[in-house]
Design a protein around this motif. Structure first.
Motif, short mmCIF file in Angstrom:
data_model
loop_
_atom_site.label_atom_id
_atom_site.label_comp_id
_atom_site.label_asym_id
_atom_site.label_seq_id
_atom_site.Cartn_x
_atom_site.Cartn_y
_atom_site.Cartn_z
N GLU A 9 0.32 10.26 6.69
CA GLU A 9 -0.82 11.23 6.18
C GLU A 9 -2.01 10.03 5.81
N ARG A 10 -3.26 11.09 5.52
CA ARG A 10 -4.14 10.31 5.00
C ARG A 10 -4.01 9.66 3.74
N ILE A 11 -4.38 8.78 3.37
CA ILE A 11 -4.22 8.52 1.35
C ILE A 11 -5.00 9.54 0.71
N ALA A 70 -15.32 20.11 12.68
CA ALA A 70 -15.57 20.11 11.26
C ALA A 70 -14.43 19.75 10.23
N ARG A 71 -13.66 19.58 9.42
CA ARG A 71 -12.54 19.50 8.82
C ARG A 71 -13.36 19.25 7.02
N PHE A 72 -12.34 20.72 6.72
CA PHE A 72 -12.65 20.36 5.32
C PHE A 72 -11.35 20.29 4.62
N SER A 81 -13.81 0.82 5.64
CA SER A 81 -12.61 1.43 5.35
C SER A 81 -11.84 2.25 6.24
N TYR A 82 -13.06 3.46 6.85
CA TYR A 82 -12.50 4.28 7.40
C TYR A 82 -11.88 3.55 8.91
N LEU A 83 -12.59 2.94 9.65
CA LEU A 83 -11.83 2.05 11.12
C LEU A 83 -10.74 1.96 11.04
FE1 HDD Z 1 -13.22 9.05 1.90
C1 HDD Z 1 -11.37 10.33 3.90
C2 HDD Z 1 -15.77 12.02 1.95
C3 HDD Z 1 -15.16 7.43 -0.27
C4 HDD Z 1 -12.19 5.52 2.03
N1 HDD Z 1 -13.06 10.32 2.63
C5 HDD Z 1 -12.53 11.09 3.72
C6 HDD Z 1 -12.85 12.21 4.45
C7 HDD Z 1 -13.75 12.86 4.11
C8 HDD Z 1 -13.68 11.33 2.74
C9 HDD Z 1 -14.21 13.58 4.03
C10 HDD Z 1 -12.17 13.14 4.80
C11 HDD Z 1 -11.70 13.38 6.36
C12 HDD Z 1 -11.01 13.28 6.88
O1 HDD Z 1 -10.95 14.70 7.41
O2 HDD Z 1 -10.55 13.47 8.04
N2 HDD Z 1 -15.49 9.63 0.86
C13 HDD Z 1 -15.45 10.81 1.05
C14 HDD Z 1 -17.20 10.97 0.64
C15 HDD Z 1 -17.45 9.32 -0.26
C16 HDD Z 1 -15.75 8.57 0.14
C17 HDD Z 1 -18.17 11.72 0.11
C18 HDD Z 1 -18.21 8.70 -1.10
C19 HDD Z 1 -19.44 9.58 -0.72
N3 HDD Z 1 -14.02 7.18 0.96
C20 HDD Z 1 -15.38 6.52 -0.06
C21 HDD Z 1 -14.74 5.08 -0.03
C22 HDD Z 1 -13.78 5.43 0.66
C23 HDD Z 1 -13.02 5.74 1.02
C24 HDD Z 1 -16.34 4.06 -1.18
C25 HDD Z 1 -13.17 3.59 0.23
C26 HDD Z 1 -13.80 2.31 0.43
N4 HDD Z 1 -12.01 8.41 2.64
C27 HDD Z 1 -11.51 6.70 2.61
C28 HDD Z 1 -10.46 6.82 3.73
C29 HDD Z 1 -10.33 7.18 4.23
C30 HDD Z 1 -11.13 8.64 4.22
C31 HDD Z 1 -8.99 6.32 2.56
C32 HDD Z 1 -8.58 8.69 4.06
C33 HDD Z 1 -8.85 8.91 5.57
C34 HDD Z 1 -9.36 8.30 6.66
O3 HDD Z 1 -10.40 8.25 5.64
O4 HDD Z 1 -10.05 9.26 7.09
O5 HDD Z 1 -10.70 5.72 4.83
#
Ligand code: HDD
Length: 695
Positions: A70-72, A110-112, A360-362
């Motif tokens: 699952e997503r972290i 869209a994903r909330f 991070s996301y990629l």
């Molecule tokens: Fe993030 C998921 C929003 C900062 C690393 N983030 C994730 C999702 C959302 C956001 C909506 C869910 C995506 C989905 O539905 O699959 N995150 C934000 C917002 C940020 C933010 C609005 C700041 C403005 N995030 C942020 C930072 C990092 C991350 C600074 C790492 C350096 N976020 C992640 C992630 C996730 C994630 C670990 C977890 C699952 C995914 O990406 O797909 O990479």
């Protein structure tokens, strides 16, 4: 198995997106017909199961691997398909093909999400909500991955793992789940004052939305738009819900965690299934560099918002969510958002938080989805042509033809297919580094935080002071609730010391709420200033939204007047609100005159927290029976405590009296259907003072 092909790559090859198993023969994954799906192969009727049973082994093997990590963060999400239509062309700002003409449209997904809880956690904890939209544009996917607050907790991606570790379940004990009310989160907050602005939003009503359909969304970072001449403009993105913004009360959101774990997911799914398609307008704030330079904060700082009064939001398009997913796993779990997905014409700023996200996301998608080919999963695949020389890898779904898997090549000169070539004019060109925000062009490699990011208190102060008294009271209560769960005294004290820099009365009220003395104010890196209040930051300063999309619960007893029920239903329908009729027993209610109707739900299974307003249509006898029914009393006393409008027949008065519902402007006669519907999206805030002790 028949396959319906819907997503195309534009190169003639089609992607299999949905499969229908209707009327087909059961087979193994290799297509071998299965004769018996009930019994494993064994030696004799009561003998041992045989290793030879490839049907059983394959079935269990596949089942054992059904889950992906699952997503972290943002593990629990609710999703929907839809469309986006441009309402205002902005070629002067961006060369993105999508925005060249009003009327242009593309598919969206869209994903909330909640942030802290696991995938199986509840929908209504106090938490920030993710608001991620994938636009399948004609020039590739654009992922706008935002939240329902306009600011974030930290300024630099370097701190993201620490922030997340602090808010998730504590490492040794594995709790609390989906909650920020615990030591480690507040310890982190107390040591990182940059978190305070987003903390104020998290302690406000924004963090307990009525449903996903009633939330604003924000891209948060300053992004860049680049036009055909290469001119870049800084923008911030906003999503404005057509249904208005509304939140739950804290007691309601806590009770919903028991009443309906899936309250938000169900609400979105049902609204779409019933044709009540939620819509959001997409807006931009266009940032004038000369104006930005004069602000006491840096627009590249993700912990700061730009008040709409200063830079108005211009609406440029509308998103309509109009289709539920077919499969939760294939679409919700496998969708991969990456803020680095931008089409030509949209670009990044130097916001250090955004820059870290681009990595991070990629990276996380590879570990969640197991392969660098996650872009081929139908929900992630672009809906425009996609050609390159990237090859192979685990779970490769395509069969590229020919030998051109490198570039440059001259194979086309020999009559072979040479493959795609870069488009020097139409391709993505990274915007030139800009110094037009009045800041110096970077020259040295430094591990520092810009001085322009140093003020951590002025904007939280602006946010708090922009709220109504009622909303401020909710922030105080939330802080008292959360900090009262913090066992480390020094953490409580340090948080109070920061609150003093935000607002003295806020700090005093929170200290009083915990029966604690106020400590000295924290030392501020930059002394906070009084910024003008921004009415747009308050939910309750906006006009009461229309009843559209809200839900009325009508409790009906035997002997009730059917005409009253019908009138209430008709009024709700005319206002595009939905109705659920509930009764002590779901199968049938015998109305006055003998007609029987079936209820939509049993009283026990539909607590009043799941409705926006209530009606009791009861006969004298029916009401009398309910005075001895705990759930009926809870239904009304909760509805009253949650400040909802309640309409009732005169015969139901003894029931209301027993439930403690006293007369006020929001307690109406059941015959006044219009009056009730007019209050469906509203709450009686005056009643709050008489029920909930002010802090
Ligand atoms: Fe993030 C998921 C929003 C900062 C690393 N983030 C994730 C999702 C959302 C956001 C909506 C869910 C995506 C989905 O539905 O699959 N995150 C934000 C917002 C940020 C933010 C609005 C700041 C403005 N995030 C942020 C930072 C990092 C991350 C600074 C790492 C350096 N976020 C992640 C992630 C996730 C994630 C670990 C977890 C699952 C995914 O990406 O797909 O990479």
């Amino acid at each position: 198995m028949t396959a319906a092909f819907t997503a195309t790559r534009g190169n003639g090859d089609e992607l299999q997106e949905t499969v229908s198993d209707a009327g087909t023969r059961l087979t193994t994954n290799m297509g071998i017909p299965v004769s018996d799906n009930q019994n494993s192969l064994r030696l004799g009727a009561r003998g041992p199961t045989l290793l030879e049973d490839f049907v059983l082994r394959e079935k269990i093997f596949h089942f054992d691997h059904e889950r992906i990590p699952e997503r972290i963060v943002h593990a629990r999400g609710s999703v929907a398909h839809g469309t986006f239509e441009v309402t205002k062309a902005i070629p002067e700002l961006t060369r993105a093909a999508l925005f060249q003409k009003a009327g242009n449209s593309c598919d969206v997904f869209a994903r909330f999400s909640t942030v802290a809880g696991g995938a199986g956690s509840v929908d209504t904890p106090r938490d920030i909500r993710g608001f991620a939209v994938k636009f399948y544009t004609p020039e590739g996917n654009w992922d706008l991955v935002g939240n329902n607050t306009p600011v974030f907790f930290i300024q630099d991606a370097m701190k993201f793992p620490d922030l997340v570790h602090s808010v998730k379940m504590e490492a040794d004990r594995g709790y609390p789940q989906a909650a920020s009310a615990h030591d480690t989160f507040w310890d982190f907050v107390s040591l990182m004052p940059e978190t305070l602005h987003n903390v104020m939003w998290a302690m406000s009503d924004r963090a307990i939305p009525r449903s996903l359909r009633f939330m604003e969304g924000f891209g948060i970072h300053t992004f860049r738009m680049v036009n055909a001449e290469g001119k870049s403009t800084f923008v911030r993105f906003h999503w404005k819900p057509r249904l208005g913004v509304q939140s739950l009360l804290w007691d309601e959101s806590a009770k919903l965690q028991g009443a309906d774990n899936d309250y938000h997911r169900r609400d979105l799914f049902e609204a779409i299934a019933e044709g009540g398609f939620p819509q959001w307008d997409l807006g931009i704030q266009v940032i004038d560099p000369a104006w930005a330079e004069k602000q006491p904060y840096d627009v590249l700082d993700a912990t700061k918002l730009i008040p709409e009064e200063e830079v108005p939001v211009q609406l440029i398009g509308t998103m309509t969510l109009n289709r539920n997913v077919d499969n939760h796993f294939a679409e919700n779990e496998q969708v991969a958002f990456c803020p680095s997905n931008v089409p030509p014409g949209i670009d990044f700023s130097d916001d250090p938080l955004l820059q870290g996200r681009l990595f991070s996301y990629l990276d996380t998608q590879k570990s969640r989805l197991g392969t660098a080919n996650f872009h081929q999963i139908p929900i992630n695949a672009p809906r425009c042509p996609m050609h390159n020389f990237q090859r192979d890898g685990m779970m490769q779904m395509q069969i590229p033809k020919g030998r051109a898997s490198y570039e440059p090549n001259s194979l086309d000169k020999a009559g072979e297919v040479g493959g795609p070539r870069a488009d020097t004019r139409g391709g993505f060109i990274t915007a030139r580094p800009v110094t037009d925000l009045g800041r110096e062009a970077p020259t040295e490699k430094l591990r520092i935080r810009a001085e322009t990011f140093a003020d951590h208190y002025s904007q939280p102060r602006m946010f708090f002071r922009s709220l109504t008294d009622v909303e401020q009271g909710h922030v105080v209560s939330a802080l008292v609730f959360e900090l009262s769960k913090v066992a480390l005294m020094h953490v409580r004290e340090t948080v109070l010391s920061h609150l003093r820099n935000i607002d003295e009365t806020l700090a005093q009220r929170v200290a009083d709420g915990m029966a604690m003395a106020l400590p000295a104010a924290a030392e501020a890196a930059v002394a906070p200033v009084d910024l003008p209040v921004s009415d747009k930051l308050s939910i309750l300063k906006q006009p009461v939204p229309a009843p559209k999309g809200r839900k009325l619960g009508i409790l009906v007893t035997d002997g009730a007047d059917g005409a009253v029920v019908d009138a209430l239903k008709a009024a709700a329908k005319a206002a595009e609100a939905s109705v659920m009729v509930l009764a002590p027993k779901v199968g049938a209610v015998k109305l006055a005159g003998g007609t029987e109707i079936a209820a939509d739900a049993q009283l026990d299974g539909a607590p009043s927290v799941t409705f926006d307003a209530l009606a009791v249509v009861a006969s004298a006898e029916g009401a009398d029976q309910l005075t001895r029914h705990k759930k009926a009393l809870d239904w009304l006393s909760d509805g009253f405590a949650h400040l909802k409008a309640i309409a009732h027949t005169a015969e139901a008065q003894p029931l209301l009296d027993k439930a403690g519902v006293s007369k006020d402007d929001f307690v109406l006669d059941a015959g006044n259907a219009q009056g009730l519907i007019a209050k469906l999206a509203d709450r009686n805030w005056d009643r709050e003072k008489t029920i909930w002790p002010a802090l």
